[in-house]
Design an enzyme around this catalytic site. Structure first.
Site, PDB file in Angstrom:
ATOM      1  N   CYS A 185       0.860  -1.185   0.000  1.00  9.64           N
ATOM      2  CA  CYS A 185       0.000   0.000   0.000  1.00  9.64           C
ATOM      3  C   CYS A 185       0.893   1.230   0.000  1.00  9.64           C
ATOM      4  O   CYS A 185       2.062   1.149  -0.396  1.00  9.64           O
ATOM      5  CB  CYS A 185      -0.987  -0.017   1.166  1.00  9.64           C
ATOM      6  SG  CYS A 185      -0.262   0.072   2.818  1.00  9.64           S
ATOM      7  N   ARG A 221      -3.461  -0.559   5.468  1.00  8.65           N
ATOM      8  CA  ARG A 221      -4.032  -1.661   4.686  1.00  8.65           C
ATOM      9  C   ARG A 221      -3.108  -2.861   4.539  1.00  8.65           C
ATOM     10  O   ARG A 221      -3.506  -4.001   4.826  1.00  8.65           O
ATOM     11  CB  ARG A 221      -4.418  -1.149   3.280  1.00  8.65           C
ATOM     12  CG  ARG A 221      -5.568  -0.176   3.273  1.00  8.65           C
ATOM     13  CD  ARG A 221      -5.713   0.533   1.944  1.00  8.65           C
ATOM     14  NE  ARG A 221      -4.605   1.443   1.698  1.00  8.65           N
ATOM     15  CZ  ARG A 221      -4.437   2.154   0.602  1.00  8.65           C
ATOM     16  NH1 ARG A 221      -5.297   2.030  -0.385  1.00  8.65           N
ATOM     17  NH2 ARG A 221      -3.418   2.973   0.488  1.00  8.65           N
ATOM     18  N   ASP A 253      -8.585   3.600   1.277  1.00  9.80           N
ATOM     19  CA  ASP A 253      -7.585   3.967   2.281  1.00  9.80           C
ATOM     20  C   ASP A 253      -8.304   4.489   3.529  1.00  9.80           C
ATOM     21  O   ASP A 253      -8.976   5.519   3.471  1.00  9.80           O
ATOM     22  CB  ASP A 253      -6.666   5.051   1.708  1.00  9.80           C
ATOM     23  CG  ASP A 253      -5.460   5.301   2.596  1.00  9.80           C
ATOM     24  OD1 ASP A 253      -5.478   4.872   3.762  1.00  9.80           O
ATOM     25  OD2 ASP A 253      -4.497   5.924   2.117  1.00  9.80           O
TER      26      ASP A 253
HETATM   27  P1  4NP Z   1      -1.965   2.891   4.013  1.00  6.88           P
HETATM   28  O1  4NP Z   1      -2.608   4.263   4.528  1.00  6.88           O
HETATM   29  O2  4NP Z   1      -1.401   3.166   2.656  1.00  6.88           O
HETATM   30  O3  4NP Z   1      -3.129   1.947   3.985  1.00  6.88           O
HETATM   31  O4  4NP Z   1      -0.927   2.493   5.018  1.00  6.88           O
HETATM   32  C1  4NP Z   1      -1.864   5.455   4.629  1.00  6.88           C
HETATM   33  C2  4NP Z   1      -1.058   5.655   5.712  1.00  6.88           C
HETATM   34  C3  4NP Z   1      -0.335   6.837   5.824  1.00  6.88           C
HETATM   35  C4  4NP Z   1      -0.442   7.803   4.846  1.00  6.88           C
HETATM   36  C5  4NP Z   1      -1.249   7.584   3.737  1.00  6.88           C
HETATM   37  C6  4NP Z   1      -1.949   6.396   3.627  1.00  6.88           C
HETATM   38  N1  4NP Z   1       0.272   9.024   4.966  1.00  6.88           N
HETATM   39  O5  4NP Z   1       0.063   9.906   4.119  1.00  6.88           O
HETATM   40  O6  4NP Z   1       1.086   9.166   5.890  1.00  6.88           O
END
Ligand code: 4NP
Length: 154
Positions: free
Chosen positions: A3, A9, A119
């Site tokens: 991800c 995720r 997300d």
């Molecule tokens: P992930 O969600 O891709 O499912 O881990 C996110 C976690 C952090 C960030 C963006 C998406 N961020 O911008 O820090």
């Protein structure tokens, strides 16, 4: 399992597939990574940990890391949570990119639709439950398809 942050995720996807593979007697090494490196070394998001635990899966020991080009050769399958991260995996992998082993994870249950695992980062707990459910269904199918295919293999 890839991800963006490797914090919401893909840690769930790693925990779910590892648990289901183990339950099916499959000796699979499952890892997760993020295409961004903002959360390197961090534990999964508290709500990902909570929802996993409510479903009997402990992901507290995982630590975030960034996807690297050598992952493409190190693993048999690369599953991304959405199209943006598919494109990032392609970009980071460069000449090592192998389209035949890379796919959006939800194409396992919704073939060719290129759906995203939403997300949950900016949302609340229900979003994490929704992600868990989607990933659980996708991982069930990944294992069922593998077992079905392996029936015809020597
Ligand atoms: P992930 O969600 O891709 O499912 O881990 C996110 C976690 C952090 C960030 C963006 C998406 N961020 O911008 O820090």
């Amino acid at each position: 399992m890839v991800c963006l942050g490797n914090i919401c995720r893909s840690p769930l996807a790693e925990g779910i597939l590892q648990a289901k593979a183990q339950a099916a007697g499959l000796d699979w090494q499952v890892e997760s990574a993020g295409t961004g490196g903002y959360h390197n070394g961090e534990a999964p998001h508290k709500l990902s940990q909570k929802v996993a635990k409510l479903n009997g899966i402990d992901i507290a020991g995982q630590r975030g890391r960034q996807y690297v080009a050598t992952d493409m050769d190190a693993f048999d399958r690369i599953y991304t949570m959405d199209e943006d991260n598919y494109q990032e995996v392609k970009r980071i992998s460069g000449r090592q990119f192998k389209p035949e082993k890379t796919d959006l994870i939800l194409n396992s249950i919704y073939p060719s639709e290129n759906r995203s695992v939403p997300d949950p980062w900016y949302g609340t707990e229900p979003g994490y439950h929704e992600v868990f459910e989607l990933l659980s269904n996708a991982c069930d199918r990944i294992i069922a398809d593998y077992l079905q295919a392996s029936k015809y293999r020597q």
